[in-house]
Motif scaffolding. Structure first.
Motif, PDB file in Angstrom:
ATOM      1  N   GLU A 271       0.840  -1.150  -0.242  1.00  0.00           N
ATOM      2  CA  GLU A 271      -0.149  -0.036  -0.171  1.00  0.00           C
ATOM      3  C   GLU A 271       1.283   1.436  -0.104  1.00  0.00           C
ATOM      4  OE1 GLU A 271      -3.072   2.112  -0.131  1.00  0.00           O
ATOM      5  OE2 GLU A 271      -3.105  -0.283  -0.355  1.00  0.00           O
ATOM      6  N   GLY A 272       1.815   1.175   0.518  1.00  0.00           N
ATOM      7  CA  GLY A 272       3.029   1.943   0.793  1.00  0.00           C
ATOM      8  C   GLY A 272       3.791   2.540  -0.317  1.00  0.00           C
ATOM      9  N   ARG A 273       4.156   1.376  -1.432  1.00  0.00           N
ATOM     10  CA  ARG A 273       3.940   2.091  -2.833  1.00  0.00           C
ATOM     11  C   ARG A 273       2.892   2.797  -3.598  1.00  0.00           C
ATOM     12  NH1 ARG A 273       8.552  -3.554  -4.201  1.00  0.00           N
ATOM     13  NH2 ARG A 273      10.021  -2.572  -2.045  1.00  0.00           N
ATOM     14  N   ARG A 274       1.877   1.478  -3.800  1.00  0.00           N
ATOM     15  CA  ARG A 274       0.911   2.215  -4.564  1.00  0.00           C
ATOM     16  C   ARG A 274       0.355   4.242  -4.296  1.00  0.00           C
ATOM     17  NH1 ARG A 274      -4.081   3.812  -4.381  1.00  0.00           N
ATOM     18  NH2 ARG A 274      -4.693   3.779  -2.340  1.00  0.00           N
ATOM     19  N   ILE A 275       0.898   4.279  -2.507  1.00  0.00           N
ATOM     20  CA  ILE A 275       0.651   6.228  -2.341  1.00  0.00           C
ATOM     21  C   ILE A 275       1.254   6.992  -2.983  1.00  0.00           C
ATOM     22  CG2 ILE A 275       0.525   7.104  -0.391  1.00  0.00           C
ATOM     23  CD1 ILE A 275      -0.653   5.417   1.204  1.00  0.00           C
ATOM     24  N   VAL A 276       2.687   6.379  -3.114  1.00  0.00           N
ATOM     25  CA  VAL A 276       3.963   6.449  -3.646  1.00  0.00           C
ATOM     26  C   VAL A 276       3.946   7.123  -5.041  1.00  0.00           C
ATOM     27  CG1 VAL A 276       6.988   6.452  -4.153  1.00  0.00           C
ATOM     28  CG2 VAL A 276       5.429   6.235  -1.593  1.00  0.00           C
ATOM     29  N   ASP A 277       3.805   5.853  -5.439  1.00  0.00           N
ATOM     30  CA  ASP A 277       3.708   5.492  -7.144  1.00  0.00           C
ATOM     31  C   ASP A 277       2.247   6.932  -7.659  1.00  0.00           C
ATOM     32  OD1 ASP A 277       5.376   4.024  -7.897  1.00  0.00           O
ATOM     33  OD2 ASP A 277       3.492   2.226  -8.133  1.00  0.00           O
ATOM     34  N   ASN A 278       1.145   7.316  -7.163  1.00  0.00           N
ATOM     35  CA  ASN A 278       0.056   7.707  -6.962  1.00  0.00           C
ATOM     36  C   ASN A 278       0.549   9.513  -6.711  1.00  0.00           C
ATOM     37  OD1 ASN A 278      -1.566   5.158  -7.946  1.00  0.00           O
ATOM     38  ND2 ASN A 278      -2.615   5.807  -6.005  1.00  0.00           N
ATOM     39  N   VAL A 279       1.597   9.717  -5.698  1.00  0.00           N
ATOM     40  CA  VAL A 279       1.503  10.270  -5.331  1.00  0.00           C
ATOM     41  C   VAL A 279       2.194  11.604  -6.248  1.00  0.00           C
ATOM     42  CG1 VAL A 279       3.365  11.972  -3.838  1.00  0.00           C
ATOM     43  CG2 VAL A 279       1.129  10.467  -3.190  1.00  0.00           C
ATOM     44  N   GLU A 332      -5.874   5.815  -7.802  1.00  0.00           N
ATOM     45  CA  GLU A 332      -5.595   4.564  -8.501  1.00  0.00           C
ATOM     46  C   GLU A 332      -5.225   3.015  -8.053  1.00  0.00           C
ATOM     47  OE1 GLU A 332      -4.268   3.324 -12.369  1.00  0.00           O
ATOM     48  OE2 GLU A 332      -5.613   5.415 -11.837  1.00  0.00           O
ATOM     49  N   PRO A 333      -5.632   2.516  -8.751  1.00  0.00           N
ATOM     50  CA  PRO A 333      -5.146   0.686  -8.679  1.00  0.00           C
ATOM     51  C   PRO A 333      -3.926   0.305  -8.314  1.00  0.00           C
ATOM     52  CG  PRO A 333      -6.206   0.516 -10.193  1.00  0.00           C
ATOM     53  CD  PRO A 333      -6.317   1.685 -10.102  1.00  0.00           C
ATOM     54  N   LYS A 334      -3.419  -0.405  -7.170  1.00  0.00           N
ATOM     55  CA  LYS A 334      -2.180  -0.957  -7.613  1.00  0.00           C
ATOM     56  C   LYS A 334      -1.285  -1.489  -9.083  1.00  0.00           C
ATOM     57  CE  LYS A 334      -2.608  -5.416  -6.010  1.00  0.00           C
ATOM     58  NZ  LYS A 334      -1.985  -6.238  -5.236  1.00  0.00           N
ATOM     59  N   GLU A 335       0.432  -1.065  -9.314  1.00  0.00           N
ATOM     60  CA  GLU A 335       0.553  -1.736 -10.710  1.00  0.00           C
ATOM     61  C   GLU A 335       0.668  -3.789 -10.368  1.00  0.00           C
ATOM     62  OE1 GLU A 335       3.752   0.821 -12.180  1.00  0.00           O
ATOM     63  OE2 GLU A 335       2.718   2.451 -12.117  1.00  0.00           O
ATOM     64  N   LYS A 336       0.316  -4.126 -11.654  1.00  0.00           N
ATOM     65  CA  LYS A 336       0.387  -5.394 -11.320  1.00  0.00           C
ATOM     66  C   LYS A 336       2.067  -5.795 -10.880  1.00  0.00           C
ATOM     67  CE  LYS A 336      -2.535  -6.675 -14.664  1.00  0.00           C
ATOM     68  NZ  LYS A 336      -2.961  -7.534 -15.440  1.00  0.00           N
ATOM     69  N   GLU A 340       7.151  -6.676  -7.554  1.00  0.00           N
ATOM     70  CA  GLU A 340       8.965  -6.862  -8.307  1.00  0.00           C
ATOM     71  C   GLU A 340       9.550  -6.596  -8.331  1.00  0.00           C
ATOM     72  OE1 GLU A 340       7.195  -8.470 -11.677  1.00  0.00           O
ATOM     73  OE2 GLU A 340       5.629 -10.056 -11.061  1.00  0.00           O
ATOM     74  N   ARG A 341       9.570  -4.562  -8.172  1.00  0.00           N
ATOM     75  CA  ARG A 341      10.438  -4.136  -7.737  1.00  0.00           C
ATOM     76  C   ARG A 341      11.591  -4.400  -6.582  1.00  0.00           C
ATOM     77  NH1 ARG A 341       6.268   1.213  -8.318  1.00  0.00           N
ATOM     78  NH2 ARG A 341       4.681   0.201  -9.973  1.00  0.00           N
ATOM     79  N   ALA A 342      12.700  -3.510  -6.717  1.00  0.00           N
ATOM     80  CA  ALA A 342      13.639  -3.200  -5.883  1.00  0.00           C
ATOM     81  C   ALA A 342      13.196  -1.964  -4.716  1.00  0.00           C
ATOM     82  CB  ALA A 342      15.222  -3.022  -6.098  1.00  0.00           C
ATOM     83  N   PRO A 343      13.380  -2.377  -3.807  1.00  0.00           N
ATOM     84  CA  PRO A 343      13.046  -0.858  -2.517  1.00  0.00           C
ATOM     85  C   PRO A 343      13.925   0.453  -2.969  1.00  0.00           C
ATOM     86  CG  PRO A 343      13.804  -2.906  -1.679  1.00  0.00           C
ATOM     87  CD  PRO A 343      14.058  -3.263  -3.041  1.00  0.00           C
ATOM     88  N   GLU A 344      13.672   1.777  -2.974  1.00  0.00           N
ATOM     89  CA  GLU A 344      14.005   2.711  -3.250  1.00  0.00           C
ATOM     90  C   GLU A 344      15.307   2.811  -2.525  1.00  0.00           C
ATOM     91  OE1 GLU A 344      11.216   5.387  -4.504  1.00  0.00           O
ATOM     92  OE2 GLU A 344      10.411   4.717  -6.113  1.00  0.00           O
ATOM     93  N   ASN A 408      -0.317   5.401 -15.623  1.00  0.00           N
ATOM     94  CA  ASN A 408       1.329   4.495 -15.029  1.00  0.00           C
ATOM     95  C   ASN A 408       2.177   4.716 -16.355  1.00  0.00           C
ATOM     96  OD1 ASN A 408       3.231   2.168 -15.273  1.00  0.00           O
ATOM     97  ND2 ASN A 408       1.508   1.247 -15.199  1.00  0.00           N
ATOM     98  N   LEU A 409       3.259   5.279 -15.259  1.00  0.00           N
ATOM     99  CA  LEU A 409       4.314   5.713 -15.921  1.00  0.00           C
ATOM    100  C   LEU A 409       5.275   5.206 -16.334  1.00  0.00           C
ATOM    101  CD1 LEU A 409       5.290   9.263 -12.937  1.00  0.00           C
ATOM    102  CD2 LEU A 409       4.149   9.118 -15.944  1.00  0.00           C
ATOM    103  N   ARG A 410       5.387   3.735 -15.957  1.00  0.00           N
ATOM    104  CA  ARG A 410       5.983   2.853 -16.017  1.00  0.00           C
ATOM    105  C   ARG A 410       5.879   1.631 -17.663  1.00  0.00           C
ATOM    106  NH1 ARG A 410       9.686   2.190 -11.776  1.00  0.00           N
ATOM    107  NH2 ARG A 410       8.832   3.257  -9.749  1.00  0.00           N
ATOM    108  N   LYS A 411       4.897   2.136 -17.566  1.00  0.00           N
ATOM    109  CA  LYS A 411       4.062   1.315 -19.413  1.00  0.00           C
ATOM    110  C   LYS A 411       4.140   2.677 -20.605  1.00  0.00           C
ATOM    111  CE  LYS A 411       3.175  -3.243 -16.972  1.00  0.00           C
ATOM    112  NZ  LYS A 411       2.348  -4.194 -16.418  1.00  0.00           N
TER     113      LYS A 411
END
Length: 486
Positions: A271-279, A332-336, A340-344, A408-411
């Motif tokens: 959920e934290g990763r989803r929030i950072v992505d959306n911000v 925005e829902p989490k990306e699939k 699978e990403r490494a921590p930042e 989606n900034l990664r796709k």
């Protein structure tokens, strides 16, 4: 009746109680780690009778103990000793609680006063691994998070639990507290990355383990529930106390789980990763819009041309048109592939250099198209109010196209369904309706200095809006191929 007690000490791994047996005798009961109780026991009680523990019997007891621990049981042993009326337990307690007494002296006292005990037996407790725990541990590894077991239990118990959780553990991956205590800091730093299990560790050793990972530049999360976990929970970057834990552990932690499920931590990371992505998506969307407006007006001023849009129109676009889509991105829902990403890295800014470059390029391309349209309409002899209305609509339409790209900034947009977020789609539809109101409703025409225009101009705006979207996606494609946004 019970006279006194000595609470469990994680350093010496036992607790004791003193009871009145008769006018002449007291009895002290000791419960703790089997290796401690066995090492101080001389007699074995079987069916109420005592016999001296022979070497063969001691070997069988140790084999029984190791057999239980290797199957994942947490094993404690119980022993007792009858003593003459006195204050033996008070003596032990006083020495153990006295900070000025050296550890060696405390151990000597323990060995002298509690030797020749009667061994009663083992108590084996089994806390089965939760069904979702193994899946959660695998998700951690998949997300680049390395789980490490740090426990006060026997190493065989820890190994059995680790295997249930999917750890691939060898002898070189296990370190006991007594081995860690003998190591210098330099020796420990050479091997700590190979260690997956720490067994029979003391509270100060848990803090040492946390510290060595922090010094290696890692972000450390520590979970615990006991008083002995508090120092490490406090030292960790993120201390997580279990809901069933002690108040001391909860006070020392940054987070307290309402349940004791490890998978909750994994869900929190997700959920934290989803929030950072959306911000980041929201910031990118808003900054591109603002940068485009600044460049559009700036280029007109440099070329000594009239303003392409008026301040009131910019305010309408930013507040009425852009705010609902940006708020919709929060849903925005989490990306699939989010887990699978490494921590930042801990010091990575919210807006990276690559994202700043993307914002600049997208803003520049959008401005180039809009300013080109402005010049074309100007040279075609369109009235200034009409051109400004067209530019006002063009800025808004481009932002509506871009919001779908921002999802989606990664796709690239053809790799996902751009309309799957209902809130974004709905906000764009409402925004288009409000844009038509701003251009065609007389009361807003007076307020915003807009005039109506025809299908030809709308067609041009839509065509160039699509062209701008294609250029944006090509830019994203280049960034993604070069792994600049991953």
């Amino acid at each position: 009746p019970k006279i006194d007690e000595l609470p469990f000490d994680p350093t010496y791994k036992y607790s004791a109680t003193l009871h009145r047996l008769s006018n002449e005798e007291d009895v002290i009961y000791v419960m703790g780690a089997p290796e401690i109780i066995l090492s101080t026991s001389k007699f074995l009680e079987i069916d109420g009778k005592q016999e001296i523990i022979s070497e063969e019997r001691m070997k069988k007891l140790q084999e029984k103990y190791e057999g239980l621990t290797s199957r994942g049981f947490r094993v404690v042993s119980v022993g007792y000793k009858k003593i003459l009326r006195g204050s033996l337990l008070e003596k032990i307690k006083k020495v153990f609680l006295e900070k000025s007494v050296k550890k060696e002296e405390k151990q000597k006292l323990y060995g002298e006063d509690l030797k020749e005990m009667v061994f009663v037996g083992f108590a084996a407790l089994h806390d089965p691994v939760r069904e979702k725990a193994k899946e959660a541990v695998n998700l951690c590894r998949q997300a680049g998070i390395r789980p490490i077991i740090v426990t006060g239990d026997h190493k065989l118990t820890a190994m059995a639990v680790a295997k249930e959780l999917g750890f691939n553990v060898k002898d070189k991956n296990i370190l006991e507290g007594k081995e860690l205590e003998k190591m210098s800091d330099e020796e420990f730093k050479k091997i700590f990355k190979d260690i997956q299990i720490y067994a029979r560790v003391e509270p100060q050793q848990k803090s040492k383990i946390v510290q060595v990972w922090q010094e290696a530049g890692e972000v450390v999360a520590m979970t615990g529930d006991g008083v002995n976990d508090a120092p490490a929970l406090k030292k960790a970057n993120i201390g997580v106390a279990l809901g069933s834990g002690t108040d001391v552990a909860k006070e020392a932690s940054d987070l307290t789980l309402l349940t004791d499920d490890f998978e909750i931590i994994v869900v929190a990371v997700e959920e934290g990763r989803r929030i950072v992505d959306n911000v980041r998506k929201i910031i990118t969307y808003l900054l591109v819009g603002g940068f485009t407006e600044v460049m559009l007006i700036g280029m007109a001023v440099i070329c000594r041309l009239p303003l392409p849009v008026l301040p009131g129109q910019i305010l309408w676009k930013n507040i009425i048109e852009s705010t609902p889509p940006s708020l919709a991105l929060t849903f925005e829902p989490k990306e699939k592939d989010i887990m699978e990403r490494a921590p930042e890295p801990a010091k990575l800014p919210l807006l990276t250099k690559e994202m700043n470059a993307l914002i600049f390029i997208v803003g520049f391309l959008t401005n180039l198209i809009l300013f080109g349209l402005f010049l074309w309409f100007w040279h075609q002899g369109y009235p200034l109010e009409r051109i400004r209305s067209i530019m006002f609509a063009g800025l808004t339409i481009d932002s509506f196209f871009f919001i779908f790209s921002c999802r989606n900034l990664r796709k690239n947009i053809w790799q996902y369904n751009p309309f799957s977020n209902f809130y974004v789609t709905f906000s764009v539809i409402v925004g288009m309706a409000l844009l038509l109101v701003a251009i065609y409703l007389p009361v807003f025409q007076k307020l915003l200095k807009t005039v109506p225009f025809g299908l030809f101009e709308w067609s041009i705006l839509l065509i160039f809006g699509l062209l701008n979207l294609i250029l944006i996606e090509l830019t994203k494609f280049i960034f993604i191929k070069r792994k600049m946004l991953n």
